[in-house]
Motif scaffolding. Structure first.
Motif, PDB file in Angstrom:
ATOM      1  N   TYR A  45      -1.061  -2.036  -0.220  1.00  0.00           N
ATOM      2  CA  TYR A  45       0.177  -1.314  -0.542  1.00  0.00           C
ATOM      3  C   TYR A  45       0.806  -0.872   0.770  1.00  0.00           C
ATOM      4  O   TYR A  45       0.129  -0.314   1.640  1.00  0.00           O
ATOM      5  N   GLN A  52       8.835  -0.176  -0.770  1.00  0.00           N
ATOM      6  CA  GLN A  52       7.448  -0.371  -1.170  1.00  0.00           C
ATOM      7  C   GLN A  52       7.132  -1.856  -1.300  1.00  0.00           C
ATOM      8  O   GLN A  52       7.985  -2.648  -1.705  1.00  0.00           O
ATOM      9  N   LEU A  54       3.616  -4.419  -2.574  1.00  0.00           N
ATOM     10  CA  LEU A  54       2.268  -4.476  -3.123  1.00  0.00           C
ATOM     11  C   LEU A  54       1.846  -5.941  -3.163  1.00  0.00           C
ATOM     12  O   LEU A  54       2.530  -6.770  -3.772  1.00  0.00           O
ATOM     13  N   ALA A  75       0.951   0.383  -8.006  1.00  0.00           N
ATOM     14  CA  ALA A  75       1.948   0.869  -7.051  1.00  0.00           C
ATOM     15  C   ALA A  75       2.313   2.319  -7.337  1.00  0.00           C
ATOM     16  O   ALA A  75       2.474   3.127  -6.414  1.00  0.00           O
ATOM     17  N   THR A  79       1.664   5.419  -4.777  1.00  0.00           N
ATOM     18  CA  THR A  79       2.761   6.314  -4.393  1.00  0.00           C
ATOM     19  C   THR A  79       2.338   7.771  -4.513  1.00  0.00           C
ATOM     20  O   THR A  79       2.594   8.597  -3.618  1.00  0.00           O
TER      21      THR A  79
END
Length: 271
Positions: A45, A52, A54, A75, A79
């Motif tokens: 990640y 973002q 992944l 994800a 976070t």
């Protein structure tokens, strides 16, 4: 003009026990997404600001990496973990590598110092957003994070040299007028006055042209752009119009540092 207030991003810390619970939950989510017979897998990640990524891989017995679809739920958990592990004296990590081996062993490595190998380059302003969300002292801020470039904002032309709205532009498809006007009017306001300007195409009207400035992180435009489109069908300039279409008429998230940059561009004051 005044600058509207904006809420700050919360960043509440998690105790070590809760962090471990999240890490274990991430592992369970990953395992549920793996194919039968798996032996080893990795999930990485990466995040910077709101950007973002992944990436998941199955590791074959001969060492070959086989890409896998990464579970979205992982994800979301990463976070939460990234936010919960924030420390004021060092910020938080920007990438995490989760390794799993059958039947039940795992390791997690967190990186807060080195720039990850991005699959897609983070957008301009992501580094500034990162430091705004997760402040860290200069001694704990790596050079690559400090030196990241600022957003390159463009301004929209509305009036000609005589101070009248520029009207010699192609007419819009009627089906696009509403979505484009919504985009122009609903993008974040970074500066606003309490009064309204005169409609320069219909001066007899009660002053109703909003004296605001908006940005979507790529462009900056006065509220007059949306007004003259909505009220008189005057299209925005071609490049801005193409940009809005490219966005799919969806306004992206605009970070606080980019909003500040837009204000500086409008006012001509360094920030």
């Amino acid at each position: 003009m005044s600058q509207p207030g904006r809420p700050q991003d919360p960043s509440g810390s998690l105790d070590e026990a809760t962090q471990q619970q999240l890490i274990q939950e991430i592992g369970r989510v990953i395992v549920r997404a793996l194919p039968p017979g798996w032996r080893e897998a990795t999930v990485e990640y990466r995040a910077l600001g709101s950007h973002q990524e992944l990436a998941a891989q199955l590791i074959a017995p001969n060492g070959t990496a086989i890409p896998l679809a990464a579970p979205v739920e992982a994800a979301q958990l990463f976070t939460r973990l990234r936010q919960g592990m924030y420390q004021p004296d060092r910020g938080t990590w920007v990438s995490a590598l989760y390794r799993l081996e059958r039947p039940g062993s795992y390791t997690v490595d967190f990186n807060g110092d080195y720039e990850p190998s991005w699959r897609t380059a983070p957008p301009a302003g992501a580094a500034a957003e990162e430091l705004s969300r997760f402040p860290r002292p200069a001694s704990a801020t790596p050079a690559w994070l400090v030196a990241a470039p600022a957003a390159q904002l463009r301004t929209a032309e509305v009036f000609d040299d005589a101070g009248r709205p520029i009207t010699d532009r192609p007419e819009l498809d009627p089906t696009e007028l509403g979505p484009i006007a919504d985009y122009l009017e609903k993008a974040p306001i970074v500066l606003a006055a309490r009064s309204y300007d005169t409609d320069r195409l219909d001066p007899a009207r009660t002053p109703s042209v909003p004296m605001t400035f908006h940005t979507d992180g790529s462009w900056v435009w006065p509220g007059a752009v949306g007004y003259y489109l909505r009220q008189h069908g005057v299209a925005p300039e071609a490049d801005l119009l193409a940009h809005i279409r490219d966005q799919g008429f969806r306004i992206p998230e605009v970070t606080e540092p980019v909003r500040d940059q837009a204000v500086a561009l409008i006012t001509g004051e360094p920030r």
